[in-house]
Design a protein around this motif. Structure first.
Motif, short mmCIF file in Angstrom:
data_model
loop_
_atom_site.label_atom_id
_atom_site.label_comp_id
_atom_site.label_asym_id
_atom_site.label_seq_id
_atom_site.Cartn_x
_atom_site.Cartn_y
_atom_site.Cartn_z
N SER A 103 0.94 -1.18 -0.11
CA SER A 103 -0.09 0.31 -0.11
C SER A 103 0.99 1.18 0.08
N ILE A 104 2.00 1.19 0.69
CA ILE A 104 2.84 2.29 0.87
C ILE A 104 3.62 2.72 -0.27
N PHE A 105 4.01 1.57 -1.08
CA PHE A 105 4.61 1.58 -2.51
C PHE A 105 3.46 2.27 -3.42
N ALA A 106 2.48 1.75 -3.24
CA ALA A 106 1.16 2.24 -4.14
C ALA A 106 0.87 3.61 -4.22
N ILE A 107 0.79 4.04 -2.82
CA ILE A 107 0.67 5.49 -2.70
C ILE A 107 1.83 6.51 -3.03
N ALA A 108 2.94 5.93 -3.03
CA ALA A 108 4.29 6.57 -3.18
C ALA A 108 4.58 6.78 -4.71
N THR A 109 4.12 5.70 -5.42
CA THR A 109 4.16 5.61 -6.76
C THR A 109 2.99 6.29 -7.68
#
Length: 407
Positions: free
Chosen positions: A157-163
């Motif tokens: 989820s964090i990577f999805a938000i960051a990207t």
């Protein structure tokens, strides 16, 4: 309201760019102070309220919730929501910064949810460990397995938000690097599989005494986690064993002995073969003074005499016919002695047996189980038995083998 400071600064003659920066800075300071005050008040109220409730209830579950800082973590939700709500207004003139701050706050929100979940799970673990039926269960391993999946979801989820891509698109694309993920989490995956097998097959419980020679472990299991098993050895040192080693290597679990009601005594004395002899009538008369075998000698010597008489055996030589030996009599003495010993469990296997002859002599082994399983008491019982055995053997004209080094 958000442009009040901006308009005021423009009226004072400040440039537009400088007014925007000063307006943003003033609003940011005001928002942070407001969020800090709300956080401080919410935290104090929640902690006092939860502590008061915990003192009134009979269960200690809520007390453990307070100890694991659940109210403190929950208190951060309100100020975080305030920040998420007002950040767009503070950075309305700086869309790039606004996007970065919003993503950062969403990531912080995910991490905060993880902290809250961990507090609840740790509370559950600590509460269950106080219950008798769960004391020997690897609750910590179950929680670790669950948290691994939660952390994976959180990281995705964090990577999805960051990207800036959707969660499911990111999960789909992560399949390309699954081999790297498996390599990184190799020990955790092996530990996960091992924990399931250990639990399902009931191989090890907390509190079990295990011996694992490969890792130098010999003591009680104090903790079972996803990756390791901690064993407190008898010298109070701690040995850490990989959980997957419990299914890949051989170890000894003494739980069966603990549950059986006895602890095995299996020790022998080596008797010199040259001291073994047939018993004459004189020897029998002398040995009848030994209480534990006097009744046996009366019965057995009569049976042997009757047999030899009926068959016309020439007893001018002791070797002829049936005879008693001092070695056999000593075995019977030890059998009777063990059967009457107060520290021996009479419901378990109990015997005195002659083992195969060695170069040193003939071993006479006592195989029995002590009623007391505690190590110190067990050693005392075994020493007491063999003190008596070694002192009694000379009364039967037998000798224990001792190695003598000639100069």
């Amino acid at each position: 309201m958000k442009h009040y400071i901006y308009d005021l600064l423009i009226e004072k003659g400040m440039s537009i760019n400088n007014a925007k920066y000063m307006n943003m800075l003033a609003l940011l300071i005001a928002l942070l102070l407001f969020a800090f005050v709300i956080d401080f008040i919410t935290k104090r109220v929640l902690i006092r309220f939860s502590t008061s409730i915990a003192k009134r209830t009979k269960t200690n579950f809520d007390d453990i919730l307070v100890t694991n800082k659940l109210p403190r973590n929950v208190a951060h939700i309100i100020p975080l929501l305030i920040l998420i709500e007002f950040v767009p207004q503070v950075f309305s003139d700086f869309p790039v910064v606004e996007d970065i701050i919003e993503k950062t706050l969403k990531i912080i929100a995910i991490l905060l949810m993880l902290r809250i979940l961990e507090s609840i799970l740790h509370t559950t673990r600590d509460y269950l460990k106080n219950l008798t039926r769960y004391k020997d269960k690897p609750i910590h391993s179950y929680i670790q397995v669950f948290m691994i999946f939660v952390w994976l979801l959180a990281i995705f989820s964090i990577f999805a938000i960051a990207t800036g891509i959707s969660f499911w698109e990111f999960v789909t694309s992560i399949g390309a690097v699954s081999a790297i993920i498996i390599l990184v989490f190799r020990d955790s995956i092996l530990g996960f599989v091992a924990s399931i097998q250990v639990t399902v097959n009931d191989m090890v419980r907390i509190g079990d005494w295990i011996t694992f020679e490969k890792y130098g472990a010999d003591g009680d299991v104090t903790e079972i986690t996803l990756a390791t098993v901690k064993v407190q050895n008898w010298d109070k040192t701690i040995t850490t064993i990989p959980t997957y080693a419990l299914i890949s290597d051989s170890f000894k679990n003494w739980r069966g002995m603990s549950n059986s009601g006895g602890r095995r005594i299996k020790r022998s004395v080596i008797v010199k073969a040259s001291t073994i002899k047939f018993l004459s009538e004189t020897d029998i008369s002398r040995f009848k003074k030994i209480d534990l075998v006097s009744g046996y000698l009366d019965t057995r010597s009569k049976e042997i005499t009757d047999h030899n008489t009926e068959n016309g055996i020439d007893k001018s030589l002791l070797i002829n016919g049936r005879n008693l030996t001092n070695f056999g009599l000593f075995r019977k003495y030890l059998q009777t002695y063990i059967e009457n010993h107060s520290a021996i469990n009479k419901d378990m296997t109990l015997m005195v047996r002659q083992l195969e002859q060695t170069a040193q002599g003939i071993p006479m082994e006592i195989y029995a189980f002590s009623s007391d399983q505690r190590w110190q008491n067990y050693e005392y019982i075994m020493a007491d038995i063999f003190d008596h055995v070694l002192a009694a053997i000379n009364y039967f004209d037998l000798e224990v083998y001792e190695l003598s080094l000639k100069k």
